[in-house]
Design a protein around this motif. Structure first.
Motif, short mmCIF file in Angstrom:
data_model
loop_
_atom_site.label_atom_id
_atom_site.label_comp_id
_atom_site.label_asym_id
_atom_site.label_seq_id
_atom_site.Cartn_x
_atom_site.Cartn_y
_atom_site.Cartn_z
N GLY A 179 -3.26 4.47 4.15
CA GLY A 179 -1.90 3.67 4.82
C GLY A 179 -0.70 4.80 4.61
N ILE B 138 4.32 0.33 1.92
CA ILE B 138 3.13 0.45 2.38
C ILE B 138 2.20 -0.11 1.14
N GLN C 38 -0.54 -2.87 0.72
CA GLN C 38 -1.83 -2.74 0.15
C GLN C 38 -2.24 -3.68 -1.03
#
Lengths: 164, 164
Positions: free
Chosen positions: B35, B117, B121
């Motif tokens: 990511g 990010i 996740q």
DNA sequence: TATTGTTATACTCTATAACTATA
DNA sequence: TATAGTTATAGAGTATAACAATA
């Protein structure tokens, strides 16, 4: 509703499950490696032995597929087990290109010992959780593991992607 | 009371918290790396940036101590951040041997993005847990992390032991 | 004499490609 | 033509030791 100011402080890493699970996971793997070391085993070898024990006579390619590794990697892993006297390459009954991988009696003696060490590590990890909390934790982790497409009982280790 | 037969089947790996946490932890770390990749960052760099942001002006040695790394390792990490334009080596106000490490404005722009990010996740990981279950999971993991001597917010990464 | 940062070196892991022998 | 196993090579990551500048 929350408005996000441009200079909002970053959320602390330690409040995220993804961070904690990764932090603890690496620690857990390292401690398991340390616990296994006196047996002359590393976690990868132990994991492979477990999968050989589940079905003896598999080919190296089958084992590589199961564990999500490249067959090239499997060569060295089996080499190591063979050198340690824990696995045997026998002739495959129906394919002369392949080997049938079997455990040695030494491996059958060693596996329960390694398993006992895993149990000790487990006990250490969840030491101060109640029985109910342990069940909760394992249940939650198992649900996530099943959903995020993990092959049950397969540890990625530090190994990368498998077949292209 | 249970008697253990000599050929008792090994307990399945996937029923152990230590296995699950390690399996999920490595997966979580790999997904976070993926990511982060579009930002030109890896998890180690992100972790370091976070710790620089918490207190700018620290020396490389101080940062290495905080993260449990050797100072030799820190040189390359700061080199990378500097090459990416994310950190600056300034003169240390009171010790001419040392540098004072600071963030660049680009790093201050990037950090919230990376943090977002991490949030994505996190959301993906706990997707099908209820709010109560998420709180439970984080609470249990945080308790274990605190007890097993993890430095809060410090990710061991794939880095090994620190100072001798 | 000890500490900060640096460089060089070796060692381990992993990824890729190419080879052989069989199918 | 494809597959099982093997080997060689290159790349990342890391550990160790030694060095110059400064404390």
């Amino acid at each position: 509703m929350r408005s996000v100011s441009p200079s909002a402080p970053l959320p602390p890493l330690e409040s995220r499950a993804s961070f904690l699970v990764s932090q603890l996971g690496i620690q857990s793997a390292q401690r398991f490696a340390a616990g296994l070391a006196p047996l002359g085993l590393n976690p990868n070898q132990f994991g492979l032995l477990v999968h050989v024990a589940r079905a003896e006579g598999q080919s190296q390619q089958q084992l590589a597929d199961t564990l999500g590794l490249h067959r090239n990697t499997m060569v060295a892993l089996i080499d190591d087990l063979e050198a340690r006297g824990l696995a045997e390459r026998r002739r495959h009954p129906r394919d002369r290109r392949a080997y049938a991988i079997h455990l040695t009696s030494e491996a059958r003696r060693l596996l329960p010992e390694a398993s006992r060490i895993a149990d000790e590590q487990e006990a250490l990890l969840v030491e101060d959780l109640s029985r109910a909390e342990r069940t909760q934790l394992i249940g939650l982790l198992a649900r996530i593991s099943a959903r995020t497409g993990q092959r049950a009982g397969v540890h990625p280790g530090y190994a990368g992607p498998g077949e292209p």
